[in-house]
Scaffold this active site. Structure first.
Site, PDB file in Angstrom:
ATOM      1  N   GLY A   1      -4.984   1.800   9.538  1.00  0.00           N
ATOM      2  CA  GLY A   1      -4.749   0.374   9.358  1.00  0.00           C
ATOM      3  C   GLY A   1      -5.370  -0.512  10.412  1.00  0.00           C
TER       4      GLY A   1
ATOM      5  N   SER B   1      -6.818  -4.513  10.031  1.00  0.00           N
ATOM      6  CA  SER B   1      -6.089  -5.682  10.523  1.00  0.00           C
ATOM      7  C   SER B   1      -6.220  -5.935  12.009  1.00  0.00           C
ATOM      8  CB  SER B   1      -4.594  -5.536  10.177  1.00  0.00           C
ATOM      9  OG  SER B   1      -4.416  -5.282   8.805  1.00  0.00           O
TER      10      SER B   1
ATOM     11  N   GLY C   1      -8.627   4.032  10.007  1.00  0.00           N
ATOM     12  CA  GLY C   1      -7.998   4.096  11.324  1.00  0.00           C
ATOM     13  C   GLY C   1      -6.525   3.779  11.284  1.00  0.00           C
TER      14      GLY C   1
ATOM     15  N   TYR D   1       5.323  15.150   2.214  1.00  0.00           N
ATOM     16  CA  TYR D   1       5.454  13.698   2.132  1.00  0.00           C
ATOM     17  C   TYR D   1       6.809  13.348   1.524  1.00  0.00           C
ATOM     18  CZ  TYR D   1       0.358  13.676   2.847  1.00  0.00           C
ATOM     19  OH  TYR D   1      -0.919  13.871   3.330  1.00  0.00           O
TER      20      TYR D   1
ATOM     21  N   SER E   1      -7.304   8.820   6.396  1.00  0.00           N
ATOM     22  CA  SER E   1      -7.216   7.724   7.380  1.00  0.00           C
ATOM     23  C   SER E   1      -8.591   7.124   7.691  1.00  0.00           C
ATOM     24  CB  SER E   1      -6.546   8.214   8.668  1.00  0.00           C
ATOM     25  OG  SER E   1      -5.209   8.579   8.446  1.00  0.00           O
ATOM     26  N   PRO E   2      -9.389   6.807   6.661  1.00  0.00           N
ATOM     27  CA  PRO E   2     -10.721   6.257   6.917  1.00  0.00           C
ATOM     28  C   PRO E   2     -10.680   4.838   7.478  1.00  0.00           C
ATOM     29  CG  PRO E   2     -10.234   6.156   4.577  1.00  0.00           C
ATOM     30  CD  PRO E   2      -9.119   6.943   5.209  1.00  0.00           C
TER      31      PRO E   2
END
Length: 342
Positions: free
Chosen positions: A213, A217, A211, A61, A208-209
């Site tokens: 983002g 949104s 999705g 990262y 990434s639970p």
């Protein structure tokens, strides 16, 4: 009223973490820009003060900058967190080429470099970020086992490993957690990986639970992505698939309105309801989003609501990653008897 985050046992070796973690990737990389360091340190402190003690990073990262950031943020707070980091996922050429390494010399060098950047003596949970298909998992695990014995790491994890790799690794030294992508629109792990983890008593960490983002949104997320945000090349975010996937988000939004919560809280609550052995680690760079994510812990879903959500998720269009990107997902490794790397 503030929601209590609570605690959970992750795996069978004694690691205890907050029931929800914090993925730190977006603070330093991946979504097109780095956030101001002082803002991210304030976010980490706020999360910790709110009861989130399980922090997730990796040496890739940034690369490296996220570990440096966490090293600064954790000064004076080391005993209040459970820190997870990863090794073995190497950027050779930004956006184009990666290498995966699991050979013993690299495992040790990567761990020692991460400890230095994090300014720590020990990493609580150390994952192999991706599986090196050239090196038997038994060989990689052998070195990790040595690092446990030396006190440089406490627990061992795998990320995106196949069921057979998980079994072989666990036979060398107990695996505490497997990290994988699991959400309402990424459910392929439920067929083989999740049952294997549960059979062996291995904790499940869902990244990434939300999705990436989209479950927070919907299509409007795409309007605010910077030019170099990697989601722009993901199949699920391509116009032809977004046009279809937006209907799934709209239904999630309808259900969340009915429940009196946000779409993000509903999607995250679905992951929490998968079992007491599952710890989701949603990432964010905003305190208000972090507070909202914690609120998901108070959302209770009935079996019929779970079934309704799952029926929607079956219709997601598009793969997780572009075909041009190798993910090493569910990779197997050679038999140790034929390995000549030592």
């Amino acid at each position: 009223m503030a929601v209590s985050v609570g605690r959970m046992k992750l795996g069978s070796q004694g690691l205890e973490v907050s029931a929800q973690g914090l993925g730190c990737l977006g603070m330093s990389a991946a979504y097109g820009f780095r956030k101001p360091e002082e803002e991210m340190i304030a976010l980490i402190h706020h999360s910790n003060n709110s009861g989130i003690t399980f922090l997730d990073t990796s040496d890739v990262y940034g690369p490296h900058t996220n570990e440096i950031l966490l090293g600064k943020a954790l000064k004076g707070r080391r005993e209040k967190v459970e820190l997870a980091s990863k090794f073995g996922n190497i950027i050779v050429e930004v956006g184009k080429k990666r290498d995966i390494r699991g050979d013993p010399a690299y495992v040790r060098a990567a761990c020692e470099a991460s400890l230095k950047r994090l300014q720590l003596d020990c990493i609580d949970l150390y994952y192999q970020h991706r599986i090196d298909t050239r090196v038997p998992i038994e060989v990689t695990m052998g070195e990790l086992k040595k690092l446990v014995g030396e006190g440089k790491i406490k627990y061992i994890g795998l990320s995106e490993a196949s069921a057979s790799t998980i079994r072989r690794a666990h036979a060398v030294h107990p695996i505490t957690a497997v990290q994988l992508e699991w959400s309402l629109w990424s459910r392929d792990v439920e067929e083989e990986i999740i049952p294997t983890c549960r059979e062996l008593g291995i904790g499940i960490v869902a990244y990434s639970p939300l999705g990436r983002g989209f479950l927070s949104s919907g299509p409007k997320l795409l309007e605010s992505l910077p030019p170099n945000d990697h989601r722009k090349i993901h199949p699920r975010f391509q116009p032809e698939n977004v046009e279809h996937n937006k209907f799934i988000f709209e239904r999630i939004n309808e259900i969340s309105t009915r429940k009196g919560c946000t779409p993000a809280q509903l999607a995250l609550a679905w992951v929490h309801h998968q079992g007491s052995d599952v710890c989701p680690i949603p990432g964010t760079t905003k305190i208000e989003n972090l507070d909202q994510n914690i609120g998901a812990l108070s959302v209770k879903l009935m079996p019929e609501e779970m079934a309704e959500l799952e029926s929607l998720a079956l219709g997601v269009k598009g793969d997780r990653y572009p075909s041009t990107i190798s993910t090493w997902k569910n990779s197997d490794t050679p038999d140790p008897s034929i390995w000549e790397g030592q």
